[in-house]
Enzyme design. Sequence first.
Site, PDB file in Angstrom:
ATOM      1  N   HIS A 124      -4.397   8.162 -60.700  1.00  0.00           N
ATOM      2  CA  HIS A 124      -5.783   7.735 -60.453  1.00  0.00           C
ATOM      3  C   HIS A 124      -6.516   7.105 -61.657  1.00  0.00           C
ATOM      4  O   HIS A 124      -6.944   5.958 -61.594  1.00  0.00           O
ATOM      5  CB  HIS A 124      -6.611   8.931 -59.985  1.00  0.00           C
ATOM      6  CG  HIS A 124      -6.047   9.666 -58.834  1.00  0.00           C
ATOM      7  ND1 HIS A 124      -6.107   9.200 -57.548  1.00  0.00           N
ATOM      8  CD2 HIS A 124      -5.392  10.851 -58.762  1.00  0.00           C
ATOM      9  CE1 HIS A 124      -5.546  10.063 -56.724  1.00  0.00           C
ATOM     10  NE2 HIS A 124      -5.095  11.084 -57.440  1.00  0.00           N
TER      11      HIS A 124
HETATM   12  C1  BDR Z   1      -9.477  12.565 -59.728  1.00  0.00           C
HETATM   13  O1  BDR Z   1      -9.571  13.985 -59.736  1.00  0.00           O
HETATM   14  C2  BDR Z   1      -8.969  14.516 -60.874  1.00  0.00           C
HETATM   15  O2  BDR Z   1      -8.218  15.639 -60.566  1.00  0.00           O
HETATM   16  C3  BDR Z   1      -8.150  13.408 -61.480  1.00  0.00           C
HETATM   17  O3  BDR Z   1      -8.097  13.544 -62.883  1.00  0.00           O
HETATM   18  C4  BDR Z   1      -8.879  12.168 -61.059  1.00  0.00           C
HETATM   19  O4  BDR Z   1      -9.921  11.862 -61.961  1.00  0.00           O
HETATM   20  C5  BDR Z   1      -8.673  12.141 -58.520  1.00  0.00           C
HETATM   21  O5  BDR Z   1      -9.311  12.559 -57.358  1.00  0.00           O
END
Ligand code: BDR
Length: 325
Positions: free
Chosen positions: A254
């Site tokens: 992500h």
């Molecule tokens: C987001 O949530 C976090 O767990 C990850 O680092 C990312 O920023 C994804 O939904």
Amino acid sequence: MSLITANGAHAAEKIDLIIDTDPGADDVIALLFALASPQELSIRALTTVAGNVRLDKTSRNARLAREWAGREDVPVYAGAKKPLMRKPIYAEDIHGKEGLSGITVHEPKKGLAEGNAIQYLIDTLMAAKSHSITIAILGPQTNLALALIQEPEIVRGIKEVVIMGGAHFNGGNITPVAEFNLFADPQAAEVVLKSGVKLTYLPLDVTHKILTSDTRLQQIAALNNNASKRVVDILNEYIKADMEHYGIPGGPVHDATVIAYLLRPQLFSGREVNVVIDSREGPTLGQTIVDWYDSLKAPKNAFWVENGDAQGFFDLLTERLARLK
Ligand code: BDR
Ligand code: CA
């Protein structure tokens, strides 16, 4: 915009950047990616927030990423220990107890910068040239929201806020409709959204299209440097939960998509839309309601990235990791 260099060539103007983050496995990969890109990104500071794990651990992991990238010149400021109104939620099930799946952590040599992230944001943005600083937010938006509440004038220093968060087309990852970063602190996201700053969102809609594969992990592993080994070890563990949960052939990275977007926006596509965040307690808490088809004819308040070139992303990440030790 471009600048003319001494030999008359055009050089892209560097992005004057603050990265606000809750490392986090994918945050650490994003940080290595960004810290390996000094030609394009002039990183003023990393600011940390509680999110994937507690603030002391996210701050330690940000300092680890800085150490691993050989970039101790970049200060790390710790920020908010908890969301504006809600009880903190963590994602240890995905990122591990230390917030960094797949590798062992240690206490980095260099400590935190003095002062806190919220005051740092206020001081830096108040002193900045008009609309000059980009803020990448890779976790809950608590730090910037607190800075905006304390000193609304800081919007003048902000060029753009680029956010990993939100979900529209295929639902959320923490509830059926909400993505983790927005669910963790929906009130903060709402403050940022209502501040009027230029916003770009990289939601699950795009991050779930940019997935690892054996070939892509091998491409990184083939670099055979410390950075590539760390990234592959982190990813091999981190992607398991999403692959199993969604039945997908690889996992998303992500937060690193935000860095790729800053470096190569042409790899991505999206739309100017009206976005509303649900900050009310209930089953839709943290949901992003995106008017993709302009049904409401409401003012457009964000650029919503919906698609990305997955191989282009992994090629760029690989190229940048090759620059690290
Ligand atoms: C987001 O949530 C976090 O767990 C990850 O680092 C990312 O920023 C994804 O939904
Ligand atoms: Ca994150």
